[in-house]
Design an enzyme around this catalytic site. Structure first.
Site, PDB file in Angstrom:
ATOM      1  N   ASP A  16      40.870 -19.480   0.256  1.00 54.53           N
ATOM      2  CA  ASP A  16      40.045 -20.462   0.960  1.00 54.53           C
ATOM      3  C   ASP A  16      39.889 -19.997   2.400  1.00 54.53           C
ATOM      4  OD1 ASP A  16      38.588 -22.831   1.232  1.00 54.53           O
ATOM      5  OD2 ASP A  16      40.340 -23.967   1.875  1.00 54.53           O
ATOM      6  N   GLU A  95      28.717 -23.951   0.531  1.00 50.14           N
ATOM      7  CA  GLU A  95      28.542 -25.403   0.603  1.00 50.14           C
ATOM      8  C   GLU A  95      27.173 -25.832   1.122  1.00 50.14           C
ATOM      9  OE1 GLU A  95      31.322 -29.247   1.539  1.00 50.14           O
ATOM     10  OE2 GLU A  95      32.070 -27.206   1.463  1.00 50.14           O
ATOM     11  N   LYS A 131      28.656 -25.599  -3.493  1.00 52.87           N
ATOM     12  CA  LYS A 131      29.622 -26.675  -3.241  1.00 52.87           C
ATOM     13  C   LYS A 131      28.901 -27.944  -2.803  1.00 52.87           C
ATOM     14  CE  LYS A 131      33.703 -26.083  -1.338  1.00 52.87           C
ATOM     15  NZ  LYS A 131      34.757 -25.688  -0.352  1.00 52.87           N
ATOM     16  N   THR A 155      33.429 -30.719  -4.506  1.00 54.03           N
ATOM     17  CA  THR A 155      34.533 -30.710  -3.565  1.00 54.03           C
ATOM     18  C   THR A 155      34.791 -32.111  -3.003  1.00 54.03           C
ATOM     19  OG1 THR A 155      35.386 -29.542  -1.610  1.00 54.03           O
ATOM     20  CG2 THR A 155      33.049 -30.135  -1.599  1.00 54.03           C
ATOM     21  N   PHE A 177      41.621 -32.413  -3.777  1.00 54.81           N
ATOM     22  CA  PHE A 177      42.233 -32.044  -2.499  1.00 54.81           C
ATOM     23  C   PHE A 177      43.672 -32.562  -2.406  1.00 54.81           C
ATOM     24  CE2 PHE A 177      38.821 -30.798   0.790  1.00 54.81           C
ATOM     25  CZ  PHE A 177      38.177 -29.986  -0.134  1.00 54.81           C
TER      26      PHE A 177
END
Length: 318
Positions: A16, A95, A131, A155, A177
């Site tokens: 990440d 994203e 994303k 996400t 998350f």
């Protein structure tokens, strides 16, 4: 073996980061980025060639100043993704602007634009995941995009309702998350000692894992957002785990052995899947989870803010 090597036996390791040097160092299967990571890499000045190429592209396309900023911003994200793909064999996640998180049509439009930018640069777009925040609107966008051959990474996933809706929509991948769930509950138990077996972020992922495997959903579970290596090790066996560079380094220097914690082969399957959630059912169930409501809105705000900071930076250059 160190713990990173051990982890690779049980799960697909993803980095990440928007730092290309870091990705070269750890050699992950996949990589994930977001507006915060992209902004950090841009401001580091290490990748000015990506920013300069994006500015040149925007100037060539023309249009209003606002158009140029938007085009440059899109190309920055695609530029980082293109470079990262040179050093990984798998997927890059790019994203969509979080400000579009409640507009299905605009999310679809922006996703197609990003994929076309990748395609025009000669990238195999089957290796690109778009994303999107796991709002109802984005989940529906991901469902439609998959029909067009565009796979998505949903996400900012915090609630079981979000996970159920993503499975119903047959999205390609979700990112629950762990660390941000843990953060929220930590506010109310500051003096308690850490125990991975009761970590609410870990428990949330385990619940999703059992549900997905029981009903044989194809959606990939990629645990994300970790605060400590104990959280990562407790989820060994998850489909994918995306990890920040600092925690990857900790895993590299630790040699204590650990076992696989999640095993789909040990879960009894059921042939008939549950009836998909309606929009009203989804919204009601999601809103019963105060943590999820707060963390989803907070995440969208933060990603939106960092996107706007990137655009201010590009505006000054333009």
């Amino acid at each position: 073996m160190n713990q990173l090597e051990q982890l690779r036996k049980y799960t697909t390791v993803v980095v990440d980061s928007g730092d290309i040097e870091c990705i070269q160092k750890y050699k992950p299967q996949d990589a994930t980025t977001n507006p915060t990571l992209i902004l950090k890499s841009v401001l580091s000045k290490k990748y000015d060639f990506i920013v300069n190429n994006a500015i040149q592209y925007a100037q060539k396309i023309g249009g209003s100043v606002s158009d140029k900023v938007q085009n440059a911003s899109d190309m920055v994200s695609v530029g980082f993704g293109t470079e990262i793909l040179k050093y990984i064999p798998g997927y890059i996640s790019t994203e969509v602007d979080a400000r579009l998180s409640f507009n299905t049509d605009k999310c679809i439009q922006k996703s197609i634009q990003l994929i076309n930018l990748y395609r025009n640069r000669g990238v195999d777009t089957s290796r690109v995941l778009i994303k999107l925040a796991a709002t109802w609107e984005c989940i529906q966008a991901a469902h439609q995009l998959k029909k067009l051959g565009i796979f998505c990474n949903l996400t900012l996933l915090f609630s079981f309702a979000q996970a159920r809706a993503c499975a119903d929509a047959n999205v390609f991948l979700i990112s629950p998350f762990v660390g941000r769930i843990y953060d929220w509950y930590q506010k109310f138990s500051l003096n308690s000692s850490y125990c991975s077996l009761s970590d609410p972020g870990i428990l949330a992922v385990k619940k999703i894992f059992v549900y997905y495997k029981k009903y044989m959903y194809k959606t990939i579970i990629m645990s994300a957002s970790f605060r400590r290596i104990e959280q990562i090790l407790e989820l060994a066996g998850c489909d994918r785990i995306t990890i920040s560079p600092d925690l990857l380094e900790q895993l590299k220097i630790q040699t204590l052995s650990f076992t696989k914690k999640l095993d789909a082969s040990k879960i009894d399957t059921v042939a008939t899947q549950p009836v998909p959630l309606t929009e009203s059912e989804f919204r009601f169930l999601h809103n019963q989870d105060a943590m999820a409501v707060e963390k989803l809105s907070e995440g969208i705000r933060q990603f939106s803010y960092d996107q706007m900071e990137l655009e201010k930076f590009l505006l000054n250059l333009i």
